[in-house]
Design a protein around this motif. Structure first.
Motif, PDB file in Angstrom:
ATOM      1  N   GLY A 113       1.807   5.719  -1.831  1.00 32.96           N
ATOM      2  CA  GLY A 113       2.753   6.706  -1.328  1.00 32.96           C
ATOM      3  C   GLY A 113       3.092   7.825  -2.295  1.00 32.96           C
ATOM      4  O   GLY A 113       3.079   9.001  -1.904  1.00 32.96           O
ATOM      5  N   GLN A 159       0.824  -1.202   0.000  1.00 33.91           N
ATOM      6  CA  GLN A 159       0.000   0.000   0.000  1.00 33.91           C
ATOM      7  C   GLN A 159       0.862   1.258   0.000  1.00 33.91           C
ATOM      8  O   GLN A 159       0.540   2.244  -0.673  1.00 33.91           O
ATOM      9  CB  GLN A 159      -0.927  -0.006   1.223  1.00 33.91           C
ATOM     10  CG  GLN A 159      -2.046  -1.022   1.152  1.00 33.91           C
ATOM     11  CD  GLN A 159      -2.982  -0.757  -0.007  1.00 33.91           C
ATOM     12  OE1 GLN A 159      -3.494   0.354  -0.169  1.00 33.91           O
ATOM     13  NE2 GLN A 159      -3.213  -1.763  -0.827  1.00 33.91           N
ATOM     14  N   VAL A 160       1.965   1.227   0.745  1.00 34.49           N
ATOM     15  CA  VAL A 160       2.871   2.382   0.781  1.00 34.49           C
ATOM     16  C   VAL A 160       3.452   2.642  -0.601  1.00 34.49           C
ATOM     17  O   VAL A 160       3.518   3.785  -1.070  1.00 34.49           O
ATOM     18  CB  VAL A 160       3.998   2.149   1.805  1.00 34.49           C
ATOM     19  CG1 VAL A 160       5.081   3.224   1.659  1.00 34.49           C
ATOM     20  CG2 VAL A 160       3.433   2.173   3.218  1.00 34.49           C
ATOM     21  N   LEU A 161       3.865   1.575  -1.285  1.00 37.90           N
ATOM     22  CA  LEU A 161       4.467   1.724  -2.611  1.00 37.90           C
ATOM     23  C   LEU A 161       3.446   2.144  -3.654  1.00 37.90           C
ATOM     24  O   LEU A 161       3.766   2.871  -4.592  1.00 37.90           O
ATOM     25  CB  LEU A 161       5.134   0.411  -3.028  1.00 37.90           C
ATOM     26  CG  LEU A 161       6.384   0.018  -2.221  1.00 37.90           C
ATOM     27  CD1 LEU A 161       6.844  -1.378  -2.600  1.00 37.90           C
ATOM     28  CD2 LEU A 161       7.511   1.031  -2.447  1.00 37.90           C
ATOM     29  N   THR A 209      -6.387  13.272  -5.224  1.00 38.11           N
ATOM     30  CA  THR A 209      -5.597  12.475  -4.290  1.00 38.11           C
ATOM     31  C   THR A 209      -6.463  11.596  -3.404  1.00 38.11           C
ATOM     32  O   THR A 209      -6.118  10.436  -3.147  1.00 38.11           O
ATOM     33  CB  THR A 209      -4.737  13.394  -3.403  1.00 38.11           C
ATOM     34  OG1 THR A 209      -3.932  14.241  -4.235  1.00 38.11           O
ATOM     35  CG2 THR A 209      -3.835  12.575  -2.491  1.00 38.11           C
ATOM     36  N   ALA A 243       9.029   4.020  -6.942  1.00 35.47           N
ATOM     37  CA  ALA A 243       8.111   3.159  -6.190  1.00 35.47           C
ATOM     38  C   ALA A 243       7.726   1.929  -7.005  1.00 35.47           C
ATOM     39  O   ALA A 243       7.673   0.805  -6.477  1.00 35.47           O
ATOM     40  CB  ALA A 243       6.860   3.948  -5.794  1.00 35.47           C
ATOM     41  N   ILE A 300       0.357  10.454  -2.391  1.00 38.37           N
ATOM     42  CA  ILE A 300       0.316  11.230  -1.149  1.00 38.37           C
ATOM     43  C   ILE A 300       1.470  12.215  -1.099  1.00 38.37           C
ATOM     44  O   ILE A 300       1.303  13.377  -0.693  1.00 38.37           O
ATOM     45  CB  ILE A 300       0.376  10.286   0.074  1.00 38.37           C
ATOM     46  CG1 ILE A 300      -0.803   9.302   0.060  1.00 38.37           C
ATOM     47  CG2 ILE A 300       0.370  11.101   1.366  1.00 38.37           C
ATOM     48  CD1 ILE A 300      -2.154   9.943   0.132  1.00 38.37           C
ATOM     49  N   LEU A 301       2.663  11.777  -1.520  1.00 36.56           N
ATOM     50  CA  LEU A 301       3.813  12.681  -1.539  1.00 36.56           C
ATOM     51  C   LEU A 301       3.585  13.846  -2.503  1.00 36.56           C
ATOM     52  O   LEU A 301       3.953  14.985  -2.207  1.00 36.56           O
ATOM     53  CB  LEU A 301       5.076  11.911  -1.940  1.00 36.56           C
ATOM     54  CG  LEU A 301       5.705  11.041  -0.851  1.00 36.56           C
ATOM     55  CD1 LEU A 301       6.882  10.255  -1.419  1.00 36.56           C
ATOM     56  CD2 LEU A 301       6.161  11.899   0.327  1.00 36.56           C
TER      57      LEU A 301
END
Length: 203
Positions: A17, A12-14, A172, A58, A20-21
């Motif tokens: 992320g 999920q982070v990859l 987003t 990512a 979000i960044l």
């Protein structure tokens, strides 16, 4: 090649992320103007330029860990790179904003073509993870195609009539959230078409 399993939180982070960044970077520099090679760029365009390599890194990490990327991920990344490049080249943020409409519209058209041929392309993409009867896939595909079309139209209206800051927030958070809730609701409503996995024999 079989996909390697990784921690779902890391996945999920990859996957989420970079977006979000992009949002956080935009909020930080949205009021700034940057001069690069004699040309002035808004904070939005600079945030877009930063977002592209972050997304690529990512995806590279995700591929290195799992040895696979979905067709949707690859296509979306291509569109981000292409329209991000146009945004920087023409110094015009409209290209990056319309990218979302084109991506959603493309998905709607592809699914619609499959439906006209009596096929569900969603089944081809998701069938391994969501076993479902053919009639269920056709219903699911029709609804998802209409949802993608609605999101494409909504994006066109929003970026043409609202502020850049509002569009970034909706891009987003709102669009992904609406799509996630919609897909979850459809799977719940189509429970009767799901195929229960057979019990695995003991070894």
């Amino acid at each position: 090649m079989r996909e390697k399993k990784i921690n779902p939180v890391l996945r999920q982070v990859l996957e989420l992320g970079p977006t979000i960044l992009f949002f956080l970077i935009y909020l930080r520099i949205k009021e700034d103007t940057f001069t690069i090679a004699g040309t002035e760029y808004t904070g939005f365009i600079v945030a877009t330029l930063i977002f592209v390599p972050i997304l690529l890194v990512a995806m590279a990490i995700l591929w290195a860990l799992t040895r696979t990327l979905s067709r949707m991920q690859i296509f979306t990344a291509f569109m981000v790179i292409f329209f991000g490049g146009l945004t920087a080249w023409f110094n015009d943020e409209r290209f990056f904003k319309m990218k979302t409409s084109i991506v959603y519209g493309f998905f709607a058209v592809i699914l619609g073509i499959g439906l006209m041929r009596g096929r569900s392309y969603l089944q081809w993409i998701m069938g391994e993870f969501l076993p479902m009867k053919p009639e269920g896939w056709m219903i699911f595909t029709r609804r998802v195609a209409l949802m993608f079309l609605a999101l494409a139209v909504a994006n066109e209206i929003i970026w043409r009539t609202q502020t850049t800051e509002l569009w970034v927030k909706l891009e987003t958070f709102a669009f992904p959230a609406v799509l996630f809730v919609f897909l979850w609701a459809q799977i719940v409503m189509l429970q009767r078409y799901l195929i229960e996995p057979e019990e695995q024999p003991e070894i």
